[in-house]
Design a protein around this motif. Sequence first.
Motif, PDB file in Angstrom:
ATOM      1  N   SER A  45      23.567  16.495  16.490  1.00 15.85           N
ATOM      2  CA  SER A  45      24.022  16.458  17.875  1.00 15.85           C
ATOM      3  C   SER A  45      22.913  16.971  18.782  1.00 15.85           C
ATOM      4  CB  SER A  45      25.275  17.310  18.052  1.00 15.85           C
ATOM      5  OG  SER A  45      24.961  18.673  17.844  1.00 15.85           O
ATOM      6  N   PRO A  46      22.883  16.539  20.041  1.00 15.34           N
ATOM      7  CA  PRO A  46      21.826  17.011  20.945  1.00 15.34           C
ATOM      8  C   PRO A  46      21.735  18.534  21.020  1.00 15.34           C
ATOM      9  CG  PRO A  46      22.967  15.143  21.917  1.00 15.34           C
ATOM     10  CD  PRO A  46      23.715  15.499  20.672  1.00 15.34           C
ATOM     11  N   GLY A  47      22.881  19.214  21.046  1.00 15.63           N
ATOM     12  CA  GLY A  47      22.861  20.666  21.133  1.00 15.63           C
ATOM     13  C   GLY A  47      22.276  21.312  19.890  1.00 15.63           C
ATOM     14  N   ALA A  48      22.670  20.795  18.701  1.00 14.81           N
ATOM     15  CA  ALA A  48      22.165  21.350  17.456  1.00 14.81           C
ATOM     16  C   ALA A  48      20.665  21.112  17.312  1.00 14.81           C
ATOM     17  CB  ALA A  48      22.919  20.744  16.274  1.00 14.81           C
ATOM     18  N   VAL A  49      20.214  19.917  17.681  1.00 16.98           N
ATOM     19  CA  VAL A  49      18.785  19.609  17.612  1.00 16.98           C
ATOM     20  C   VAL A  49      18.005  20.508  18.571  1.00 16.98           C
ATOM     21  CG1 VAL A  49      17.044  17.836  18.113  1.00 16.98           C
ATOM     22  CG2 VAL A  49      19.085  17.259  16.784  1.00 16.98           C
ATOM     23  N   ALA A  50      18.561  20.752  19.736  1.00 19.23           N
ATOM     24  CA  ALA A  50      17.888  21.628  20.704  1.00 19.23           C
ATOM     25  C   ALA A  50      17.739  23.039  20.139  1.00 19.23           C
ATOM     26  CB  ALA A  50      18.673  21.660  22.016  1.00 19.23           C
ATOM     27  N   ARG A  51      18.729  23.516  19.381  1.00 17.50           N
ATOM     28  CA  ARG A  51      18.637  24.851  18.786  1.00 17.50           C
ATOM     29  C   ARG A  51      17.557  24.900  17.696  1.00 17.50           C
ATOM     30  NH1 ARG A  51      24.280  24.505  19.658  1.00 17.50           N
ATOM     31  NH2 ARG A  51      24.657  23.716  17.544  1.00 17.50           N
ATOM     32  N   ILE A  52      17.430  23.815  16.921  1.00 15.94           N
ATOM     33  CA  ILE A  52      16.374  23.742  15.908  1.00 15.94           C
ATOM     34  C   ILE A  52      15.005  23.771  16.584  1.00 15.94           C
ATOM     35  CG2 ILE A  52      15.284  22.203  14.230  1.00 15.94           C
ATOM     36  CD1 ILE A  52      17.594  23.583  13.032  1.00 15.94           C
ATOM     37  N   ARG A  83      18.564  13.421  19.691  1.00 21.31           N
ATOM     38  CA  ARG A  83      19.286  13.651  18.444  1.00 21.31           C
ATOM     39  C   ARG A  83      18.332  13.817  17.258  1.00 21.31           C
ATOM     40  NH1 ARG A  83      24.715  12.398  18.596  1.00 21.31           N
ATOM     41  NH2 ARG A  83      24.665  12.131  16.348  1.00 21.31           N
ATOM     42  N   LEU A  84      17.044  13.963  17.520  1.00 24.92           N
ATOM     43  CA  LEU A  84      16.065  13.960  16.436  1.00 24.92           C
ATOM     44  C   LEU A  84      14.918  14.909  16.740  1.00 24.92           C
ATOM     45  CD1 LEU A  84      14.522  10.965  14.594  1.00 24.92           C
ATOM     46  CD2 LEU A  84      13.046  12.323  16.061  1.00 24.92           C
ATOM     47  N   CYS A  85      14.389  15.531  15.703  1.00 26.39           N
ATOM     48  CA  CYS A  85      13.121  16.254  15.832  1.00 26.39           C
ATOM     49  C   CYS A  85      12.392  16.213  14.497  1.00 26.39           C
ATOM     50  CB  CYS A  85      13.333  17.692  16.307  1.00 26.39           C
ATOM     51  SG  CYS A  85      14.163  18.767  15.122  1.00 26.39           S
ATOM     52  N   SER A  86      11.088  16.358  14.546  1.00 28.03           N
ATOM     53  CA  SER A  86      10.260  16.374  13.335  1.00 28.03           C
ATOM     54  C   SER A  86       9.764  17.796  13.110  1.00 28.03           C
ATOM     55  CB  SER A  86       9.075  15.418  13.495  1.00 28.03           C
ATOM     56  OG  SER A  86       9.526  14.087  13.582  1.00 28.03           O
ATOM     57  N   LEU A  87       9.934  18.284  11.883  1.00 29.58           N
ATOM     58  CA  LEU A  87       9.617  19.669  11.582  1.00 29.58           C
ATOM     59  C   LEU A  87       8.578  19.739  10.456  1.00 29.58           C
ATOM     60  CD1 LEU A  87      10.320  22.644  12.133  1.00 29.58           C
ATOM     61  CD2 LEU A  87      12.078  22.461  10.370  1.00 29.58           C
ATOM     62  N   PRO A  88       7.306  20.013  10.783  1.00 30.94           N
ATOM     63  CA  PRO A  88       6.290  20.163   9.738  1.00 30.94           C
ATOM     64  C   PRO A  88       6.407  21.546   9.084  1.00 30.94           C
ATOM     65  CG  PRO A  88       5.289  20.367  11.910  1.00 30.94           C
ATOM     66  CD  PRO A  88       6.740  20.075  12.136  1.00 30.94           C
ATOM     67  N   ILE A  89       6.313  21.581   7.753  1.00 31.31           N
ATOM     68  CA  ILE A  89       6.389  22.830   7.008  1.00 31.31           C
ATOM     69  C   ILE A  89       4.964  23.327   6.768  1.00 31.31           C
ATOM     70  CG2 ILE A  89       7.258  23.973   4.933  1.00 31.31           C
ATOM     71  CD1 ILE A  89       9.441  22.805   6.684  1.00 31.31           C
ATOM     72  N   SER A 128      14.231  25.083  19.399  1.00 37.11           N
ATOM     73  CA  SER A 128      13.991  26.409  19.949  1.00 37.11           C
ATOM     74  C   SER A 128      13.593  27.407  18.857  1.00 37.11           C
ATOM     75  CB  SER A 128      15.247  26.899  20.672  1.00 37.11           C
ATOM     76  OG  SER A 128      15.099  28.225  21.096  1.00 37.11           O
ATOM     77  N   ARG A 129      14.202  27.275  17.687  1.00 33.69           N
ATOM     78  CA  ARG A 129      13.952  28.248  16.618  1.00 33.69           C
ATOM     79  C   ARG A 129      12.616  28.010  15.925  1.00 33.69           C
ATOM     80  NH1 ARG A 129      18.076  29.888  11.672  1.00 33.69           N
ATOM     81  NH2 ARG A 129      16.629  31.293  10.596  1.00 33.69           N
ATOM     82  N   TYR A 130      12.312  26.726  15.658  1.00 36.34           N
ATOM     83  CA  TYR A 130      11.137  26.423  14.843  1.00 36.34           C
ATOM     84  C   TYR A 130       9.998  25.768  15.622  1.00 36.34           C
ATOM     85  CZ  TYR A 130      14.035  27.424  10.763  1.00 36.34           C
ATOM     86  OH  TYR A 130      14.828  28.034   9.836  1.00 36.34           O
ATOM     87  N   ASP A 131      10.202  25.541  16.919  1.00 33.69           N
ATOM     88  CA  ASP A 131       9.160  24.914  17.729  1.00 33.69           C
ATOM     89  C   ASP A 131       8.728  23.589  17.119  1.00 33.69           C
ATOM     90  OD1 ASP A 131       7.449  24.681  19.886  1.00 33.69           O
ATOM     91  OD2 ASP A 131       5.775  25.651  18.843  1.00 33.69           O
ATOM     92  N   CYS A 132       9.742  22.750  16.759  1.00 34.22           N
ATOM     93  CA  CYS A 132       9.415  21.476  16.111  1.00 34.22           C
ATOM     94  C   CYS A 132       9.104  20.413  17.161  1.00 34.22           C
ATOM     95  CB  CYS A 132      10.551  21.014  15.206  1.00 34.22           C
ATOM     96  SG  CYS A 132      12.117  20.750  16.043  1.00 34.22           S
ATOM     97  N   ILE A 133       8.625  19.281  16.675  1.00 34.33           N
ATOM     98  CA  ILE A 133       8.149  18.218  17.565  1.00 34.33           C
ATOM     99  C   ILE A 133       9.332  17.409  18.082  1.00 34.33           C
ATOM    100  CG2 ILE A 133       6.646  16.197  17.707  1.00 34.33           C
ATOM    101  CD1 ILE A 133       5.135  17.347  15.283  1.00 34.33           C
ATOM    102  N   ILE A 188      14.777  15.661  11.168  1.00 33.86           N
ATOM    103  CA  ILE A 188      16.069  16.328  11.336  1.00 33.86           C
ATOM    104  C   ILE A 188      16.854  15.622  12.431  1.00 33.86           C
ATOM    105  CG2 ILE A 188      17.197  18.490  11.995  1.00 33.86           C
ATOM    106  CD1 ILE A 188      14.835  19.987  10.827  1.00 33.86           C
ATOM    107  N   ILE A 189      18.104  15.277  12.134  1.00 37.08           N
ATOM    108  CA  ILE A 189      18.962  14.600  13.101  1.00 37.08           C
ATOM    109  C   ILE A 189      20.252  15.381  13.254  1.00 37.08           C
ATOM    110  CG2 ILE A 189      18.014  12.286  12.702  1.00 37.08           C
ATOM    111  CD1 ILE A 189      20.237  11.749  10.761  1.00 37.08           C
TER     112      ILE A 189
END
Length: 701
Positions: free
Chosen positions: A687-694, A627-633, A696-701, A684-685
């Motif tokens: 639902s599992p599906g929404a986090v998975a899409r993020i 349910r979580l990912c880290s996205l560096p800008i 995939s799009r941004y290659d976040c951690i 970024i937090i």
Amino acid sequence: MANPPKLKKSLKLFDVYAISTGAMFSSGFFLLPGIAFMWAGPSVFLAYLLAAVAAAPAMFSKAELATAMPRAGGTYYFLDRSLGPLAGTVAGLGAWFGLILKTAFALVGFGAYLALVLDVSIRPVAVGLAFLFLVLNILGAKESSLVQRVLVTVLVMILAAFVIEGLLSLGETGVDIRRDRLTPFAPQGSYGLISAVGLVFVSYAGLTKVASVAEEVQNPDRNLPLGMILSLLTATTLYVLGVFVMIAVLPPETLAGNLTPVAAAVEVFVHWMPGNWELWLVLLAAFAAFASTANAGIMSAARYLLAMGRDHLVPEAFAAIGRFGTPTFATVVTGLITILAVVTLDVEGLAKLASSFQLLLFALINLAVIVMRESRIESYDPGYRAPGYPLVQIAGFLIPVGLILQMGWLALGFTAGVIGVSIMWYVLYAHQRLVREGAILHVFARLGQQRDEDLDLEFRMMLKDMGLRESDSFDEVVSHALVEDVPGLIGFEHLTARAATHLEHVVGVEAGELERRFLEGSRVGMTPVSHGAALPHLRIPGIDRPWLFAARCAGGVRMEDSGLPDTAAPAPVQAVFFLVSPEGDTGRHLRILARIASRVDDTQFLNDWLSARNEQELKEALIRRDRLCSLPIARSTATESLIGVALREAPLHDGVLVALVSRSADVIVPTGTTILEEGDRLTIIGSPGAVARIRSRYDCI
């Protein structure tokens, strides 16, 4: 069984609707109208409407119980945990046998329809179908529910066509014939009508059957009550209008006692099909109806044995989960007893016996809701609450009891016999294996008697298994949490004082009062300690949201001054979470506690907690990784387009929330106007599906 294997959550809203609806449309529509007509005459369609009204309170009550206790076993589990294991034994064995009778009734009914077009014997066909559904239910709930979906879709479409075609035909025939067929309306008076209500009540018995597979339902708070309500509306509409059509188009002497009334009615008003295609269409609908009832019946009945095996009321072999993830032994035994009932019992006897005990169970289900609410168990936290409490439940208890008394000595004798056999089984086998009581002891506790503390613990563990609701905002609680990194060894009382000082400013309660209440709760055993973490918690009036203070204590916490027994903290405590929630929201408070406890129990948690480099990573350690990912800008990456963009305008997927922004040495909780900068790190937090899409799009951690 301390940790019984769990069934997979594979059933969705349409599965709930299909199981519930399919369990009703068989004998009630294709077999019973002719039998019930002998009691009520033309008023039999009204008997179906009254039976639906009588079933509604139990539906609402069972939906409440199922969202509070989504466990296999349905009625058995609810009555066992509310009224105690003796009532549970009676309910479990009785409901199991009642479902078997209804399933056998459906299988025999299909044999009767098949005999209209093929030269076959009814009972061998019923036995063959019983064996088929036995095998199907061994292979898996998902597979059997897929079959259920197809069967119910076909069935509802054909029955809707039957009703529409029949009503159109009546409009062409003229009102005089319809009036003649409805006179005398109730030849045996109110006694005959009420007796018919009791007889056709079995038509709605399947309505709440789906609660026995609640453990396998996704999002039970929504899908169970909604699926059951939609099912009742569908069934009531088709039953009342469909039976009215049968009454209007068939002469009384043809309808009375007819075991294939739908086929007889279709022959009267369907003339546009060539040959005898209309009979084949009826046969298809009958197959879908009887097959869906039989399939759902075997599936649900096996879950009763599964739940009773878990609780030692029957041998533990019934609780075993086979290689396909289903209760294999329980399913085999259920299927074999169904075959025995098909071979030995007659049609009307099956209907009366199945209805009588189901009426008793519906009465007890309403009583169970009263007991659970009056027990005031904090961890009893249904996601859906039955309306009209307690008047609806009182009526739902009295009406079925009154109907049983109108059904004759056979039904009364069967009900009394099942109760007697169940009590004997409990005394001779189950009683010596149990240390559990029901929620009714908590009602007695309010009168100064004993209570069953283990039941509250079981419900708390259930909250942990069920997880959070969408309205709980756990991720928001974590995002706004107060965090401190405590160096060296610290005493629990000292740490509590520091937590109270921090929380004082956001909660609005003096630090001394918060400290006193936290310590008092710990000394009376209200601080869970597990896997290197402690969870002091309390509820106070006057606040509008939960607050969390999280402390990382790498050097450990001295727990001896907490009032907890020495054995409460077998491992060094290095994480302490102080939770404060509004006093009036017990359910959310317990669910948040359960989510933290669930995360703490993860073997990876303590490593993530101790290795976190800053406040942001400490908070991230509390949130499930899916349910979580880290996205560096950063420039020259997929996130470069986000630099200089206000957060509300950032092209992120729906269903996610930017909970934290790490900027230089600061961690901030962003707003929609926060402008993203190069070097920011977003938490970024969602639902599992929404986090998975993020990801995939941004290659976040």
